[in-house]
Design an enzyme around this catalytic site. Structure first.
Site, PDB file in Angstrom:
ATOM      1  N   LYS A 189      67.786  28.130 -62.143  1.00  0.00           N
ATOM      2  CA  LYS A 189      67.354  29.303 -62.904  1.00  0.00           C
ATOM      3  C   LYS A 189      66.592  30.245 -61.976  1.00  0.00           C
ATOM      4  CE  LYS A 189      63.767  30.703 -65.199  1.00  0.00           C
ATOM      5  NZ  LYS A 189      63.893  32.182 -65.083  1.00  0.00           N
ATOM      6  N   GLU A 264      55.919  24.379 -55.067  1.00  0.00           N
ATOM      7  CA  GLU A 264      55.426  25.231 -53.989  1.00  0.00           C
ATOM      8  C   GLU A 264      54.777  26.419 -54.671  1.00  0.00           C
ATOM      9  OE1 GLU A 264      54.539  28.026 -51.793  1.00  0.00           O
ATOM     10  OE2 GLU A 264      56.673  28.505 -51.858  1.00  0.00           O
ATOM     11  N   CYS A 298      53.794  34.168 -50.686  1.00  0.00           N
ATOM     12  CA  CYS A 298      52.833  33.064 -50.822  1.00  0.00           C
ATOM     13  C   CYS A 298      52.122  32.788 -49.508  1.00  0.00           C
ATOM     14  CB  CYS A 298      53.547  31.806 -51.330  1.00  0.00           C
ATOM     15  SG  CYS A 298      54.886  31.234 -50.271  1.00  0.00           S
ATOM     16  N   GLU A 398      44.799  35.039 -55.793  1.00  0.00           N
ATOM     17  CA  GLU A 398      45.991  35.552 -55.123  1.00  0.00           C
ATOM     18  C   GLU A 398      46.326  36.935 -55.670  1.00  0.00           C
ATOM     19  OE1 GLU A 398      50.074  33.506 -53.551  1.00  0.00           O
ATOM     20  OE2 GLU A 398      49.599  33.270 -55.664  1.00  0.00           O
TER      21      GLU A 398
END
Length: 508
Positions: A189, A264, A298, A398
């Site tokens: 997906k 991750e 990331c 973040e």
């Protein structure tokens, strides 16, 4: 804004709107509701994707289950699996431009970086093919003269692969070829915002001869598609890349079936700048690290930790370089920073910056959305913020945008403490000409990857993943490949009558 380097809109004939469909059991499936993706850079519809639901997920998982249990992929010789993966790598390289243009339009990233992402992914497929042929277990012939032990590695089974929007082709290629090399079957997906490159890869898999049902693609939203892929009883493993918040929900949802979960997740990655560093190269690497992929990465080096003796000079270097970085039309070959993925995310980035300034941080550059002539509104200025303290949200969370925060330190011990003062532990780096300083930092930094005198260099051979809330498990490299394998021990007796009976035998 006048002192920034801006690429205005270029003349480019956009391709037709891409129609993205599900791939289930070797057939392309459409129908039902659709999702239109509006390009964040060009403000026009660039793809129209099917929105799947429970029916499509159940059909895809059933197809993957049948294919795995039948052994049409899991039990064929590894050299035959490798041959298909190598064909896929060749086909990727033959289709780089088509895939890269579509990814640029959907994500807003610069076309040069999209080409690098797609073309570079072919190397991951080739490395996975090599692992398929060289993987082996262990034998133990030292267990006694009548015993032989063998450890074999088998594919884990059906794998759900859920990928994000920021590197849709690369991150899929960090997972899919390694799962296939191991002999697994999969359901994929992609993000609803960047579905097309995954569907294009599905076309290449069919062309390369991958058997029906081995790789299935279901398009749609996290709920219901991703949720059901996480909890489905016929799925043996889930591998996900995305936010830490969603990763936690996946772990909780998968607990009901105790399936394996590999994650991750996010990062708040520091680069430490020592006084003896090569400041010219360090400043260039910091500039690259914060603006690459519009900062939506990331591994973005979103915070730098600079020795106080050089902080003012170093920040000035980074600001000067930031003004030269080319922001603007991502379809211009010279553009280095494109558009932010959504208007909502652009506003979120701006909120972090405004809150930091209100809390006492200093704006050295940027700090506001960016208007680019002839393009949509989803751009943000290159932004550098100094005077940041470790307790500020912008130093801990973040941001996922072209925003660099600057902290200072006095000793290496303090720099390591600031590095580790984070919920995340994905990557970190240090710049110093003293090898002892570098090694001390490497030992002390709590991060899955530590760079010394470089940033974001990566290779298919080296595992990638994080510590703490940056994830669990590893991707790529041999460690990433073995995530998709189960270990089975075989214990074999050589002779039947060589052991003392546990139950006494009756005498005749």
């Amino acid at each position: 804004m006048k002192d920034l380097t801006i690429n205005t809109a270029t003349a480019f004939d956009l391709p037709p709107v891409f129609a993205a469909r599900h791939l289930i059991d070797g057939a392309w499936i459409d129908g039902g509701d659709t999702f239109e993706r509006v390009s964040p850079s060009h403000d026009v519809v660039v793809s129209r994707a099917c929105l799947g639901g429970a029916a499509e997920v159940n059909a895809a998982v059933a197809a993957a289950r049948r294919a795995f249990d039948a052994g049409i992929w899991s039990r064929i010789p590894a050299k035959d699996r490798a041959a298909v993966l190598l064909k896929v790598a060749d086909l990727i390289e033959a289709n780089v431009e088509r895939i890269a243009v579509q990814e640029t339009l959907e994500s807003g990233k610069p076309i040069a970086q999209a080409r690098g992402e797609v073309g570079g992914a072919a190397d991951l497929w080739r490395y996975a093919a090599a692992l398929a042929r060289t993987s082996h277990g262990d034998s133990h012939n030292s267990l006694g003269e009548d015993m032989l032990g063998v450890v074999v590695k088998e594919p884990i089974g059906v794998v759900s692969i859920i990928t994000p929007w920021n590197f849709p082709f690369w991150i899929l290629s960090q997972k899919l070829p390694f799962a296939l090399a191991a002999g697994c079957t999969v359901v994929v997906k992609p993000s609803e915002m960047t579905p097309s490159s995954t569907v294009m890869l599905g076309e290449l898999l069919i062309e390369a001869g991958l058997p029906a049902g081995v790789c299935n693609i279901v398009l749609g939203l996290g709920d219901p598609v991703g949720s059901l892929m996480t909890t489905h009883e016929a799925v043996d493993m889930v591998t996900f890349t995305g936010s830490t918040a969603v990763g936690k929900r996946i772990t909780q949802a998968a607990a009901g079936t105790l399936k394996k979960v590999a994650l991750e997740l996010g990062g708040k990655n520091p680069q430490v700048i020592m006084p003896d560093a090569d400041l010219e190269n360090a400043a260039d690497a910091v500039t690259f690290g914060i603006y690459f992929n519009v900062g939506q990465c990331c591994n973005s080096s979103s915070r730098i930790i600079v020795h106080e003796d050089i902080a003012q000079d170093f920040v000035a270097r980074v600001v000067e370089l930031s003004r030269k970085v080319r922001f603007g039309d991502p379809l211009d070959d010279s553009t280095q920073v494109g558009a932010i993925v959504t208007a909502e995310h652009n506003a979120k980035i701006d909120g972090y910056v405004k809150d930091a300034v209100a809390a006492g941080a200093r704006l050295e550059l940027g700090g506001a959305p960016l208007r680019v002539e002839g393009l949509g509104p989803q751009f943000y200025q290159p932004t550098v913020i100094s005077g940041v303290t470790p307790d500020m949200a912008i130093a801990r969370e973040e941001v996922f945008g072209p925003v660099l925060t600057v902290l200072t330190f006095r000793t290496l011990e303090e720099a390591i403490a600031l590095t580790n003062d984070s919920d995340y532990g994905l990557s970190a780096g240090i710049w110093s000409n003293d090898i002892h300083t570098c090694l001390a930092f490497v030992r002390g930094a709590q991060a899955g990857t530590v760079w010394t005198n470089t940033w974001m260099d990566g290779f298919p051979e080296l595992a990638f993943g994080g510590m703490k809330q940056s994830g669990q498990g590893r991707e790529i490299g041999r460690y990433g490949y073995e995530e998709f394998l189960e270990v089975k021990s075989l214990v074999m007796r050589v002779g039947r009558d060589s052991r003392t009976p546990w139950v006494a035998r009756s005498e005749d």
